[in-house]
Write an enzyme that holds these catalytic residues in place. Structure first.
Site, PDB file in Angstrom:
ATOM      1  N   GLU A  46      40.595  44.780  34.359  1.00  5.70           N
ATOM      2  CA  GLU A  46      39.509  45.717  34.619  1.00  5.70           C
ATOM      3  C   GLU A  46      38.937  45.468  36.010  1.00  5.70           C
ATOM      4  O   GLU A  46      38.810  44.311  36.443  1.00  5.70           O
ATOM      5  CB  GLU A  46      38.353  45.562  33.611  1.00  5.70           C
ATOM      6  CG  GLU A  46      38.742  45.628  32.164  1.00  5.70           C
ATOM      7  CD  GLU A  46      39.106  47.010  31.675  1.00  5.70           C
ATOM      8  OE1 GLU A  46      38.820  47.994  32.404  1.00  5.70           O
ATOM      9  OE2 GLU A  46      39.665  47.122  30.574  1.00  5.70           O
ATOM     10  N   THR A  47      38.570  46.547  36.677  1.00  2.72           N
ATOM     11  CA  THR A  47      37.731  46.482  37.870  1.00  2.72           C
ATOM     12  C   THR A  47      36.450  47.246  37.557  1.00  2.72           C
ATOM     13  O   THR A  47      36.501  48.387  37.089  1.00  2.72           O
ATOM     14  CB  THR A  47      38.429  47.094  39.089  1.00  2.72           C
ATOM     15  OG1 THR A  47      39.601  46.316  39.391  1.00  2.72           O
ATOM     16  CG2 THR A  47      37.520  47.093  40.306  1.00  2.72           C
TER      17      THR A  47
END
Length: 265
Positions: A46-47
């Site tokens: 995830e970013t």
């Protein structure tokens, strides 16, 4: 333009364990296509993209390398950690995030970071054939919430040694598949799990806060306990302290920054 970005390991106090998330602090919102390109470049499970709001809270969105997701625990923990550590938010202030899953909060204590997330209980369903073939076993029980399938199997040893067929699991119509069992007798943990998300570009997520929004109410019913200690048995591994409080799940852990930098775009 230099945009701050950090790599933070969540659900661990040791670098290179737990679940890494990139956290990008923006002064104003950017379009989804740009955020998706950054997430693809960062290539983490995830970013997180954090944007301050006038009332002192933040907007928060999460992207895998291929898609935007509705709920993510470890990147929310990483975002709160970044705001406190960088001085953007006083350590005695609650981090408040407006997300696709509503308002999520994080508080800092001597035990670490406590997330307040919505419960996402799963209901029993018939397992699709792709799920059975993808896991290569017959589950004890299969349920599903709006996000994931939740699969209970026979033992912790089976959870730890499972080798899924990711191509087959990617055909399952859900964000992903959570596999779980009661922990071995004598363990400090109440239950263990692993989480697979090949359809979102992440074959196995190291430690998944959002998965425990389903796991916590599931094991609360089976173990008749509101407070539990869980372990996600990925290669990196991670520990989560859980409390079920009505329709909310309190998820506690620690985080550590491993990299600070800037985007030059």
């Amino acid at each position: 333009m230099n945009i701050p970005i950090a790599l933070i390991d969540a659900f661990t106090s040791e670098p290179f364990k737990g679940n890494p998330a990139a956290v990008c602090l923006l002064q104003e919102g950017r379009n989804a296509a740009w955020m998706q390109r950054v997430a693809s470049e960062m290539n983490q499970s995830e970013t997180a993209f954090v944007v301050p709001r006038e009332d002192g809270s933040y907007s928060l969105r999460w992207f895998t390398p291929t898609v935007e997701v509705d709920l993510c625990g470890h990147a929310t923990m990483a975002s709160a950690h970044y705001l406190w550590e960088s001085g953007h938010l006083p350590t005695n202030s609650q981090a408040r995030f407006h997300t696709l899953s509503g308002l999520l909060t994080a508080d800092l204590s001597f035990e670490g970071i406590m997330l307040n997330f919505p419960a996402e209980p799963a209901v029993p369903v018939t397992a699709p054939e792709e799920l059975i073939q993808g896991l290569g076993l017959i589950p004890r029980a299969v349920s599903k919430n709006r996000i994931d399938y939740l699969v209970e199997i026979d033992s912790e040893d089976t959870v730890r040694t499972l080798q899924p067929d990711f191509a087959m699991l990617s055909r399952v119509e859900a964000r992903g598949v959570i596999v779980t069992s009661k922990a071995n007798r004598g363990s400090e943990y109440d239950f263990v799990s692993r989480a697979f998300y090949p359809a979102t570009g992440c074959e196995e997520d190291p430690v998944t806060g959002s998965a425990h929004c389903a796991l916590a109410p599931y094991w609360q019913r089976k173990l008749r306990k509101d407070d539990m200690l869980a372990y996600q048995a990925s290669a990196r591994g991670g520990e989560l302290k859980l409390a079920v409080v009505g329709s909310r799940i309190l998820i506690s852990g620690k985080a550590v920054t491993v990299l600070n930098g800037h985007l030059s775009v």
